[in-house]
Motif scaffolding. Structure first.
Motif, PDB file in Angstrom:
ATOM      1  N   THR A   1      15.548 -18.998   5.112  1.00 31.77           N
ATOM      2  CA  THR A   1      15.597 -19.047   6.570  1.00 31.77           C
ATOM      3  C   THR A   1      16.450 -17.892   7.102  1.00 31.77           C
ATOM      4  O   THR A   1      16.054 -17.187   8.038  1.00 31.77           O
TER       5      THR A   1
ATOM      6  N   TYR B   1      11.662 -28.332  -0.440  1.00 32.44           N
ATOM      7  CA  TYR B   1      11.733 -28.430  -1.902  1.00 32.44           C
ATOM      8  C   TYR B   1      12.354 -27.167  -2.474  1.00 32.44           C
ATOM      9  O   TYR B   1      12.143 -26.087  -1.932  1.00 32.44           O
TER      10      TYR B   1
ATOM     11  N   PHE C   1      24.527 -27.584   8.065  1.00 35.59           N
ATOM     12  CA  PHE C   1      23.619 -28.324   8.953  1.00 35.59           C
ATOM     13  C   PHE C   1      23.234 -29.666   8.330  1.00 35.59           C
ATOM     14  O   PHE C   1      23.154 -29.799   7.119  1.00 35.59           O
TER      15      PHE C   1
ATOM     16  N   VAL D   1      16.060 -32.681   4.441  1.00 35.08           N
ATOM     17  CA  VAL D   1      16.343 -31.582   3.511  1.00 35.08           C
ATOM     18  C   VAL D   1      17.401 -32.037   2.505  1.00 35.08           C
ATOM     19  O   VAL D   1      18.567 -32.223   2.838  1.00 35.08           O
TER      20      VAL D   1
ATOM     21  N   ASN E   1      25.793 -21.965   7.571  1.00 31.58           N
ATOM     22  CA  ASN E   1      24.566 -22.305   8.281  1.00 31.58           C
ATOM     23  C   ASN E   1      24.759 -23.658   8.975  1.00 31.58           C
ATOM     24  O   ASN E   1      24.706 -24.705   8.339  1.00 31.58           O
TER      25      ASN E   1
ATOM     26  N   SER F   1      23.179 -20.479  13.184  1.00 34.03           N
ATOM     27  CA  SER F   1      22.156 -21.479  12.903  1.00 34.03           C
ATOM     28  C   SER F   1      20.937 -20.747  12.376  1.00 34.03           C
ATOM     29  O   SER F   1      20.267 -20.031  13.117  1.00 34.03           O
TER      30      SER F   1
END
Ligand SMILES: Nc1nc2c(ncn2[C@@H]2O[C@H](COP(=O)(O)OP(=O)(O)OP(=O)(O)O)[C@@H](O)[C@H]2O)c(=O)[nH]1
Ligand SMILES: [Mg+2]
Length: 359
Positions: free
Chosen positions: A15, A30, A102, A107, A202, A233
């Motif tokens: 990300t 995953y 986060f 997740v 993050n 973020s």
């Protein structure tokens, strides 16, 4: 400059990679098992290049670039797996380490709970362990060779002993002082904990405005340079990176984000690596070049081409600010602000340089 993105699996590495490169690599809940790292090159935004390009209208404008890589996550306590990951990033100039803060039940966290301080600390340990293994392997090989009558490289042996002692104290090599001579002699050893590291926390989007306490805590608990910890973020930044530039700016403002992840990481990277930019201008090309602070005009010439270094005569240097104040190169020269420097001149950030050379 090459920056390797690392972190535990599912911390948001891909990300963040997408946020930094504007790419669209697949992210998922995953653990990924890619065999080849993602690689993305990004130009370093530089107003000076933009301005000079507007004035010279060259055929080509070249910005400095940073290459980012993203690979599999590190796993706590799995030295064999981590070794494989580290092998891929041995040639990076710096590390960006993504630490998950986060919250998202969908997740999975490899350690089943969200604890950024614990994760940052575990990651640092894995770096240290890898380097320690490397040191011991080399020292072991040296001892073997000595038994067969081979004289060890005393310099390297001394360095390895020094590294071993440091690593045993759980101090990363980036915090250790090495002489210029030692540094030169250890480049080929390719340690990981010696690389400048930026910790990227993050965070959840609700937490964006209130991350200073967490930054302070991580820095304090890990004895880590507070200045090298940033928060963002990943999810939001990835969305921003997909927007056209004009829209991205207003979106950042709306979200209360002062500086995009991209700019934050680049600025920190330059600062930690001690990098600076010099510029070359002309009708063919306006270009930014990245060098290390303290480099001489001769070394800077070598960055452009070995011929220019070999045939170096003089460097015509104009500070960017002086050039802009005068408006033209002729104007700068008339006001006596253009300097002729020799090969030992230490290049300053923003120098516009024209190398005179002869081959
Ligand atoms: N809510 C939220 N989810 C995020 C954030 N960053 C990443 N994720 C999600 O977390 C999951 C993992 O993200 P990735 O970027 O694939 O993580 P990774 O570290 O690359 O994972 P591996 O490559 O498998 O090690 C994805 O579903 C992302 O959408 C974030 O800032 N907020
Ligand atoms: Mg990934």
């Amino acid at each position: 400059m090459k920056i390797a993105i690392t972190g535990l699996s599912n911390s948001g590495k891909t990300t963040v990679f997408n946020a930094l490169t504007g790419k669209d690599a697949q992210t998922s809940i995953y653990p990924s098992s890619m065999e080849e790292p993602h690689v993305g090159s990004v130009r370093v935004n530089d107003k000076r290049v933009e301005t000079l390009s507007g004035m010279y209208k060259p055929k080509k404008t070249t910005y400095a670039a940073i290459v980012y890589t993203d690979f599999q996550g590190l796993t706590k306590g799995d030295a064999a797996h981590n070794r494989k990951v580290f092998e891929f990033i041995r040639d990076a100039d710096a590390i960006v380490e993504v630490v998950r803060a986060f919250k998202d039940d969908a997740v999975v966290h490899p350690d089943n709970s969200i604890d950024p301080v614990r994760d940052a600390s575990n990651l640092e340990s894995e770096l240290l362990l890898y380097d320690l293994e490397l040191v011991e392997k080399r020292l072991g090989r040296m001892a073997e060779a000595a038994k067969r009558g081979k004289r060890p490289d005393e310099m390297e042996k001394k360095i390895l002993e020094k590294c071993k002692e440091t690593l045993y104290k759980e101090i990363p090599l980036r915090k250790t002082l090495f002489t210029a001579e030692e540094q030169k002699a250890m480049v080929h050893l390719q340690f990981i904990s010696i690389k400048p590291k930026i910790i990227v926390i993050n965070v959840s989007e609700e937490a964006i405005g209130n991350t200073q306490p967490l930054i302070e805590e991580i820095a304090a608990r890990l004895h880590f340079d507070k200045n090298a910890v940033i928060s963002l973020s990943g999810k939001i930044e990835m969305e921003i990176a997909q927007l056209p530039p004009g829209e991205a700016e207003s979106f950042l403002k709306d979200m209360g984000i002062e500086q995009s992840a991209l700019d934050k990481v680049v600025n920190k990277g330059y600062e930690l690596l001690g990098l600076l930019t010099f510029l070359t201008v002309g009708e063919d090309e306006v270009r930014a070049w990245t060098i290390t602070k303290g480099m001489t005009a001769l070394e800077a010439a070598g960055k452009i081409h070995s011929d220019i270094e070999r045939g170096f005569i003089r460097a015509e240097v104009v500070a960017y600010g002086d050039f802009i104040a005068s408006g033209t190169m002729a104007g700068v020269k008339k006001s006596g602000l253009a300097r002729l420097e020799g090969k030992n001149y230490i290049v300053a950030d923003g120098d516009i340089i024209n190398f005179r050379f002869n081959v």
